[in-house]
Enzyme design. Structure first.
Site, PDB file in Angstrom:
ATOM      1  CB  CYS A 137       1.071  15.356   9.204  1.00 21.04           C
ATOM      2  SG  CYS A 137       1.462  16.722   8.101  1.00 21.04           S
ATOM      3  CB  CYS A 140       1.235  14.945   5.429  1.00 21.92           C
ATOM      4  SG  CYS A 140       2.333  15.767   6.545  1.00 21.92           S
ATOM      5  CG  ASP A 141      -1.124  11.735   5.774  1.00 22.75           C
ATOM      6  OD1 ASP A 141      -0.473  11.672   4.717  1.00 22.75           O
ATOM      7  OD2 ASP A 141      -0.683  11.362   6.867  1.00 22.75           O
TER       8      ASP A 141
END
Ligand code: NDP
Length: 315
Positions: A137, A140-141
């Site tokens: 992701c 997300c990261d």
């Protein structure tokens, strides 16, 4: 031992969609029963920090956020249980779902929030470096790879989107694409081609990952034709999988309209499915946005629809 129970509202799944549905259904006195599924807390428990969920100016640990949502749902009376639902019988009302322990739950309404699972290549190294360089992701990261060199695996729209997103943060983004072309839509291909930070490695596959303290690189192979191949190591700090998601909808496919990939089809922007009283929320019905805040919003909608549906049953 009781083998059958009755509930007015059964929620399947414990990601942001499932828990939000439980908060709303609980507050509406529907006494929802929620089964957590194979991964309690859903995909967010796989990530480190969530920085894009509104309301957390300093970000929040993914696990903590899911625990908070769970407590919030419990506060309003949701009956939250570990375990999976392994079978669905939607042939007549009330619908009957069976848990992995053999308990049958008779439900007047069902909210499906089973999410989707990111696909991985299946390399042992992916597990070894999970959370230490391997992610599925970028939104997300990606932030943790600012000014670093990363690679995105895949040649579809998701991979292009993730590569473009990462190019805004990272110093260099490689795309590892197994075919000699990108499968993505023309507009995404064009954006990738015009992006100076992105380099597409066509006809490449990943053989493994390496690094002493976290990820340091990937062992790649470039295959040209049937016999020609070239193996080399590519130094990278982050390895992002974008080879598709699999919605967790297998037990429903006999009853619900799904798209060709398996996402549940919903009606006209609502969480309604083709069956009365069955609603779908979150990633199991969303192949496009796949964001926690969107999932939470759709969980809210599903609970409101379930409430309306149950009220209509009682005249
Ligand atoms: P896709 O299935 O479209 O693409 C998956 C990509 O991963 C392909 O390039 C595929 O390669 C590659 N791949 C799959 N398995 C492997 C493997 N084992 N090793 C190496 N590469 C692999 O998935 P997406 O998630 O990109 O998209 C899903 C759907 O969602 C699509 O319909 C897409 O259009 C849509 N979408 C739309 C967006 C938008 O409109 N903004 C954004 C994101 C997704 P190969 O081509 O060789 O099969």
């Amino acid at each position: 031992m009781m083998t059958r129970e009755h509930t007015r509202c059964l929620i399947v799944g414990s990601g942001p969609a499932g828990y939000t549905a439980a908060i709303y259904a609980g507050r509406a006195n529907l006494n929802p029963v929620l089964y957590c599924g194979m991964q309690t807390g859903g995909q967010l428990t796989q990530t480190t920090e969530v920085e894009n969920f509104p309301g957390y100016p300093q970000g929040v640990d993914g696990n903590q956020m899911m625990l908070d949502l769970r407590q919030q749902a419990e506060r309003f009376g949701a009956d939250i249980r570990d375990g999976e639902l392994v079978k669905a019988d939607f042939s007549k009302k009330p619908y009957v779902l069976t848990t992995d322990r053999g308990l049958e739950i008779e439900a007047e309404s069902v909210i499906i929030a089973t999410g989707a699972s990111a696909k991985y290549l299946g390399l042992p190294d992916e597990e070894k470096y999970s959370g230490q360089g391997v992610s599925a992701c970028a939104t997300c990261d990606g932030f943790f790879y600012r000014k670093k060199v990363v690679a995105v695996v895949g040649g579809g729209d998701t991979a292009c989107e993730e590569a473009i997103y990462l190019s805004g943060l990272c110093s260099k983004v490689y795309m590892i694409v197994r075919k000699p072309y990108l499968r993505a839509s023309d507009v995404m291909k064009r954006r990738v081609e015009q992006n100076e930070k992105i380099e597409v490695l066509y006809e490449h596959n990943t053989l493994g990952l390496y690094g002493e303290n976290g990820l340091e690189g990937a062992h790649l192979v470039k295959r040209m034709g049937q016999t020609d191949e070239q193996r080399y190591d590519l130094p990278i700090d982050g390895f992002f999988l974008a080879i598709g998601h699999k919605p967790n909808t297998d037990i429903f496919k006999e009853w619900l309209d799904l798209d060709e990939v398996g996402y549940i089809k919903t009606l006209d922007g609502t969480p309604k499915t083709n069956l009365e009283g069955v609603f779908a929320a979150g990633d199991c019905a969303d192949s496009v946005y796949r964001q926690a805040v969107v999932a939470a919003g759709s969980g809210c909608k599903a609970a409101l629809e379930a409430e309306r549906y149950l009220a209509s049953l009682n005249g």
